[in-house]
Design a protein around this motif. Structure first.
Motif, PDB file in Angstrom:
ATOM      1  N   LEU A   2      -3.835   1.589   5.542  1.00  0.00           N
ATOM      2  CA  LEU A   2      -2.561   1.221   4.952  1.00  0.00           C
ATOM      3  C   LEU A   2      -1.835   2.381   4.216  1.00  0.00           C
ATOM      4  O   LEU A   2      -0.456   2.465   3.916  1.00  0.00           O
ATOM      5  CB  LEU A   2      -2.526  -0.078   4.265  1.00  0.00           C
ATOM      6  N   SER A   3      -2.483   3.255   3.892  1.00  0.00           N
ATOM      7  CA  SER A   3      -2.185   4.370   2.698  1.00  0.00           C
ATOM      8  C   SER A   3      -0.996   5.188   3.614  1.00  0.00           C
ATOM      9  O   SER A   3      -0.285   5.921   2.997  1.00  0.00           O
ATOM     10  CB  SER A   3      -3.373   5.124   2.101  1.00  0.00           C
ATOM     11  N   ALA A   4      -1.249   5.194   4.870  1.00  0.00           N
ATOM     12  CA  ALA A   4      -0.248   6.022   5.767  1.00  0.00           C
ATOM     13  C   ALA A   4       1.316   5.199   5.728  1.00  0.00           C
ATOM     14  O   ALA A   4       2.161   5.958   6.277  1.00  0.00           O
ATOM     15  CB  ALA A   4      -0.793   6.093   7.163  1.00  0.00           C
ATOM     16  N   VAL A   5       1.206   4.160   5.304  1.00  0.00           N
ATOM     17  CA  VAL A   5       2.670   3.250   5.179  1.00  0.00           C
ATOM     18  C   VAL A   5       3.474   3.670   3.934  1.00  0.00           C
ATOM     19  O   VAL A   5       3.127   3.196   2.859  1.00  0.00           O
ATOM     20  CB  VAL A   5       2.443   1.709   5.558  1.00  0.00           C
ATOM     21  N   ASP A   6       4.386   4.614   4.276  1.00  0.00           N
ATOM     22  CA  ASP A   6       4.868   4.895   2.963  1.00  0.00           C
ATOM     23  C   ASP A   6       5.907   3.803   2.297  1.00  0.00           C
ATOM     24  O   ASP A   6       6.531   4.036   1.159  1.00  0.00           O
ATOM     25  CB  ASP A   6       5.778   6.159   2.960  1.00  0.00           C
ATOM     26  N   THR A   7       6.152   2.740   2.848  1.00  0.00           N
ATOM     27  CA  THR A   7       6.950   1.597   2.353  1.00  0.00           C
ATOM     28  C   THR A   7       6.084   0.654   1.917  1.00  0.00           C
ATOM     29  O   THR A   7       6.709  -0.545   1.588  1.00  0.00           O
ATOM     30  CB  THR A   7       7.759   1.056   3.506  1.00  0.00           C
TER      31      THR A   7
ATOM     32  N   PHE B 236      -5.954  -8.607  -0.862  1.00  0.00           N
ATOM     33  CA  PHE B 236      -5.330  -7.927  -1.826  1.00  0.00           C
ATOM     34  C   PHE B 236      -3.833  -7.995  -1.751  1.00  0.00           C
ATOM     35  O   PHE B 236      -3.406  -8.641  -0.678  1.00  0.00           O
ATOM     36  CB  PHE B 236      -5.777  -6.489  -1.855  1.00  0.00           C
ATOM     37  N   ILE B 237      -3.046  -7.608  -2.864  1.00  0.00           N
ATOM     38  CA  ILE B 237      -1.666  -7.758  -2.918  1.00  0.00           C
ATOM     39  C   ILE B 237      -1.270  -6.258  -2.474  1.00  0.00           C
ATOM     40  O   ILE B 237      -1.591  -5.222  -2.840  1.00  0.00           O
ATOM     41  CB  ILE B 237      -1.136  -7.973  -4.343  1.00  0.00           C
ATOM     42  N   ALA B 238      -0.046  -6.423  -1.651  1.00  0.00           N
ATOM     43  CA  ALA B 238       0.629  -5.003  -1.256  1.00  0.00           C
ATOM     44  C   ALA B 238       2.165  -5.547  -1.589  1.00  0.00           C
ATOM     45  O   ALA B 238       2.530  -6.822  -1.544  1.00  0.00           O
ATOM     46  CB  ALA B 238       0.315  -4.709   0.053  1.00  0.00           C
ATOM     47  N   GLU B 239       2.822  -4.395  -1.658  1.00  0.00           N
ATOM     48  CA  GLU B 239       4.311  -4.678  -2.116  1.00  0.00           C
ATOM     49  C   GLU B 239       5.055  -3.659  -1.398  1.00  0.00           C
ATOM     50  O   GLU B 239       4.919  -2.521  -1.275  1.00  0.00           O
ATOM     51  CB  GLU B 239       4.586  -4.431  -3.604  1.00  0.00           C
ATOM     52  N   THR B 240       6.077  -4.365  -0.526  1.00  0.00           N
ATOM     53  CA  THR B 240       7.058  -3.300   0.054  1.00  0.00           C
ATOM     54  C   THR B 240       8.192  -2.863  -0.720  1.00  0.00           C
ATOM     55  O   THR B 240       8.506  -3.531  -1.907  1.00  0.00           O
ATOM     56  CB  THR B 240       7.739  -4.393   1.321  1.00  0.00           C
ATOM     57  N   THR B 241       8.325  -1.648  -0.469  1.00  0.00           N
ATOM     58  CA  THR B 241       9.388  -0.957  -1.352  1.00  0.00           C
ATOM     59  C   THR B 241      10.838  -0.814  -0.871  1.00  0.00           C
ATOM     60  O   THR B 241      11.707  -0.430  -1.583  1.00  0.00           O
ATOM     61  CB  THR B 241       9.033   0.468  -1.657  1.00  0.00           C
TER      62      THR B 241
ATOM     63  N   ALA C  17       2.009  -1.662  13.132  1.00  0.00           N
ATOM     64  CA  ALA C  17       3.167  -2.446  12.790  1.00  0.00           C
ATOM     65  C   ALA C  17       3.970  -2.225  11.738  1.00  0.00           C
ATOM     66  O   ALA C  17       5.112  -1.980  11.736  1.00  0.00           O
ATOM     67  CB  ALA C  17       2.814  -4.097  13.078  1.00  0.00           C
ATOM     68  N   LEU C  18       3.143  -1.961  10.674  1.00  0.00           N
ATOM     69  CA  LEU C  18       3.824  -1.573   9.385  1.00  0.00           C
ATOM     70  C   LEU C  18       4.604  -0.216   9.336  1.00  0.00           C
ATOM     71  O   LEU C  18       5.313   0.005   8.494  1.00  0.00           O
ATOM     72  CB  LEU C  18       2.838  -1.842   8.153  1.00  0.00           C
ATOM     73  N   LEU C  19       3.837   0.736  10.377  1.00  0.00           N
ATOM     74  CA  LEU C  19       4.486   2.041  10.352  1.00  0.00           C
ATOM     75  C   LEU C  19       5.913   1.977  10.791  1.00  0.00           C
ATOM     76  O   LEU C  19       6.752   2.775  10.685  1.00  0.00           O
ATOM     77  CB  LEU C  19       3.503   2.678  11.025  1.00  0.00           C
ATOM     78  N   GLN C  20       6.256   0.722  11.434  1.00  0.00           N
ATOM     79  CA  GLN C  20       7.797   0.520  12.157  1.00  0.00           C
ATOM     80  C   GLN C  20       8.517   0.125  11.056  1.00  0.00           C
ATOM     81  O   GLN C  20       9.775  -0.225  11.469  1.00  0.00           O
ATOM     82  CB  GLN C  20       7.579  -0.287  13.469  1.00  0.00           C
TER      83      GLN C  20
END
Length: 336
Positions: free
Chosen positions: A261-266, A277-282, A331-334
């Motif tokens: 997921l670290s590849a997803v810069d958003t 775990f918690i993730a947050e969209t920027t 999917a998140l990379l999109q």
């Protein structure tokens, strides 16, 4: 909260290909449980035990404790509302972020509710509340503390309601169940649905002092735990040592998932001691991200923006198998 929980795929007219919204063990129910339930199917023709007495005795024997310190319940939710009713009108603090049912149950039963941020907890802090609700490991963040006994022992005038629903999903925390033998200010809630993947059966139990269990029993409705749930509980405790999670490999998979997921810069990831775990969209917000993943990829996530103490961009993700984890990463990379 009747709406806003995870695992709400039934609300969407979609064939979900990967469900990251629930933090229940993804591996399914234990081998042999289904056949055990059907072998005991005819027991549904009679009422279940009023308070699940035989399962209560079995759980107590597992811990080497007295049965009068245990109460079987219809999942942790019944436990939460029963405890809130027992302390009706008291001053209660909730460690947040937290499962919304703590607050909802306290409000229903006229508690004076206050909040303590998880990061403000200290082992030597002096509490000024009658009751403290805390989930350890925490839902939704997956954070965990190993010094909770210090806080309990140091605040004898506060009743600690400790939710251990996710304790099987960490290697950091030891259960405080056995502390109930010596300390009267402790109520422990245990779930039997998360680690054994049977949330549809609704099963859990409460452990506390004999006196507090008696108070809870006076308010408990009869027959709240049905026959199949009781039979599932018997099966689990009869095969307990064989049914524990592969926690080390699950946590390794979590770390690999987070690395991907670290590849997803958003997306920003928050560290966790559990498989979720918690993730947050920027960009934009969590409801929009949830809708995007559902619409475009048939993937379901937990919109965590409705947890008190979390921001509008927060989502909760649970680790699934490597194939599904990779589906979500792609999917998140999109998401741009």
């Amino acid at each position: 909260m009747l709406n806003g929980h995870g695992d709400d795929g039934y609300r969407h007219n979609k064939q979900i290909v990967a469900d990251f919204s629930t933090n229940v063990w993804y591996g399914g129910s234990p081998d042999g449980l289904k056949s055990h339930l059907f072998a005991n199917w005819d027991k549904i023709h009679k009422y279940p035990e009023v308070t699940g007495e035989s399962l209560t005795d079995k759980i107590a024997a597992h811990y080497g404790m007295n049965s009068d310190q245990f109460l079987v319940a219809n999942g942790s939710t019944e436990s939460i509302y029963l405890i809130a009713q027992t302390f009706k009108g008291k001053k209660s603090a909730i460690v947040i972020p937290a499962f919304a049912e703590y607050e909802d149950a306290c409000v229903m039963h006229e508690h004076q509710v206050s909040y303590i941020a998880w990061e403000d907890l200290r082992p030597d802090m002096a509490l000024e509340t009658d009751v403290l609700f805390i989930c350890n490991p925490n839902n939704p963040t997956g954070a965990a503390i190993d010094w909770l006994p210090d806080l309990i022992i140091g605040n004898p005038e506060t009743v600690f309601v400790v939710d251990e629903a996710f304790i099987e999903f960490t290697v950091l925390v030891e259960s405080v169940v056995r502390l109930t033998k010596n300390y009267n200010n402790l109520i422990v809630m245990r779930s039997m649905t998360k680690a054994y993947a049977i949330p549809g059966l609704r099963l859990g139990y409460i452990v506390s002092s004999t006196e507090l269990i008696q108070h809870l029993k006076r308010l408990k409705l009869p027959w709240t735990v049905n026959v199949p749930a009781l039979e599932a509980g018997h099966f689990i405790f009869d095969h307990y040592d064989k049914l524990q999670l592969p926690i080390e490999s699950l946590l390794q998979d979590k770390e690999a998932f987070i690395k991907g997921l670290s590849a997803v810069d958003t997306l920003k990831i928050t560290a966790s001691k559990t498989h979720f775990f918690i993730a947050e969209t920027t960009i934009r917000n969590a409801p929009m991200l949830k809708l995007f993943l559902l619409k475009e990829f048939n993937i379901l996530i937990r919109d965590a923006s409705n947890f008190r103490g979390l921001g509008t961009g927060c989502i909760r993700l649970a680790t699934l198998d490597k194939v599904k984890n990779e589906l979500l990463i792609k999917a998140l990379l999109q998401w741009k």
